[in-house]
Enzyme design. Structure first.
Site: not given
Ligand code: SAH
Length: 239
Positions: A88
Site C-alpha cells: 500500500s
Molecule cells: N498490507 C499489505 C498490503 C497488501 S495488498 C502490505 O503492507 O504490503 C492486500 C493483500 O490482501 C494481498 O496480498 C492479497 O493477497 C491479500 N488478500 C486478499 N484477499 C484476502 C483474504 N481473503 N484473506 C487474506 N488475505 C487476502
C-alpha cells in the site's frame, strides 16, 4: 589492524547506503504529514499520532519491496509485490494505523499481509500482531522477512482472512488491507468491545471508501466513512 581497515572500507559504503534510505524515509514522512494536512477535512485531524510517525520513520520499506522496486521504495505510492498484489501507499498505511488508535498493550489482527509492511508498522507500536494472507508464497516470504527484521511479535498465517483468526481473538484493533463488499461478520465478532476496525468497503471497480467500524463497550456497532480509496479485492470463497 589490516582486518580493521578492511572492515572500515567495507562498512563505509554500507553505512552510506543505509543513510541514504534514512534521509529518504525522513522525506517520505514529511510528504505524509503534508498529505494529512491536505486531507484534514476527511481525517478530522491535522496531524498523526507521534508513535505512528515514528513507526513510519523506522520501518525500512525498501526491505519489503522486490529488488527492482528498491529505488522507488520511498515514493509515496503503492508498488507491485508480485502475484498481482501491491504494497500500500505509505500515506494510506500511516492513516490506517492512526485511525486504529494503537496502544502499546494492544493486540491487532491484519487481513492481507502482502509484503508484511503494514504488519511491521503496527508491530512497532502494539504488543502483538496476527496477520493473515491468502496467497501462500506472499505469506511465507512476509513471515521470513519479518523474522529476519526481528519483528518477533508478528505471527503470519496463510488462509482466508474473511474468517479472521479466532484463536487470537478478541482484538483491540483489526485492519483489512483489501477491499470487501461488506464488513465480514466473523471479523466484527472477533473485535473487542471498545475496539476499532479499519476496512476499505466498496466494489472492485467503483468507489471504495475507507470505513472506520467502532464496537462500543455494550457491543453496539457504528460505522463512519473516512475517505475514498483504491485497494485490491478481498478474495476467497465468502461472497
Ligand atoms: N498490507 C499489505 C498490503 C497488501 S495488498 C502490505 O503492507 O504490503 C492486500 C493483500 O490482501 C494481498 O496480498 C492479497 O493477497 C491479500 N488478500 C486478499 N484477499 C484476502 C483474504 N481473503 N484473506 C487474506 N488475505 C487476502
Amino acid at each position: 589492524m589490516r582486518y580493521l581497515i578492511l572492515l572500515f572500507l567495507l562498512a563505509g559504503p554500507l553505512v552510506a547506503a543505509e543513510d541514504r534510505f534514512l534521509a529518504e524515509r525522513e522525506a517520505l514522512v514529511g510528504e505524509i504529514e503534508a498529505d494529512v494536512r491536505a486531507t484534514r477535512s476527511y481525517l478530522d485531524t491535522e496531524t498523526l499520532d507521534a508513535a505512528v510517525l515514528e513507526a513510519m520513520r523506522s520501518v525500512p520499506r525498501h526491505r519489503f519491496v522486490p529488488d527492482d522496486e528498491v529505488e522507488h521504495a520511498y515514493e509515496n505510492r503503492p508498488l507491485p509485490i508480485g502475484h498481482g498484489q501491491t504494497i500500500s501507499q505509505p500515506y494510506i498505511v500511516a492513516i490506517m494505523t492512526d485511525l486504529l488508535e494503537p496502544a502499546p498493550e494492544h493486540k491487532v489482527l491484519e487481513v492481507g499481509t502482502g509484503s508484511g509492511y503494514q504488519a511491521a508498522v503496527l508491530a512497532e507500536i502494539v504488543e502483538s500482531v496476527h496477520s493473515i494472507e491468502i496467497i501462500e508464497p506472499l505469506g511465507e516470504s512476509a513471515r521470513r522477512r519479518l523474522e529476519k527484521l526481528g519483528h518477533d511479535n508478528v505471527q503470519v498465517r496463510v488462509g482466508d482472512g474473511y474468517y479472521g483468526w479466532p484463536e487470537g481473538a478478541p482484538y483491540d484493533g483489526i485492519v483489512v488491507t483489501a477491499v470487501a463488499s461488506h464488513v465480514p461478520p466473523p471479523l466484527l465478532q472477533q473485535l473487542k468491545p471498545g475496539g476499532r476496525m479499519i476496512i476499505p468497503v466498496g466494489s472492485r471497480f467503483l468507489t471504495q471508501q475507507l470505513v472506520l467500524v467502532e464496537k462500543a463497550a455494550d457491543g453496539t456497532v457504528t460505522t463512519q466513512q473516512i475517505l475514498p480509496v483504491r485497494f485490491v479485492p478481498l478474495t476467497g470463497g465468502h461472497d
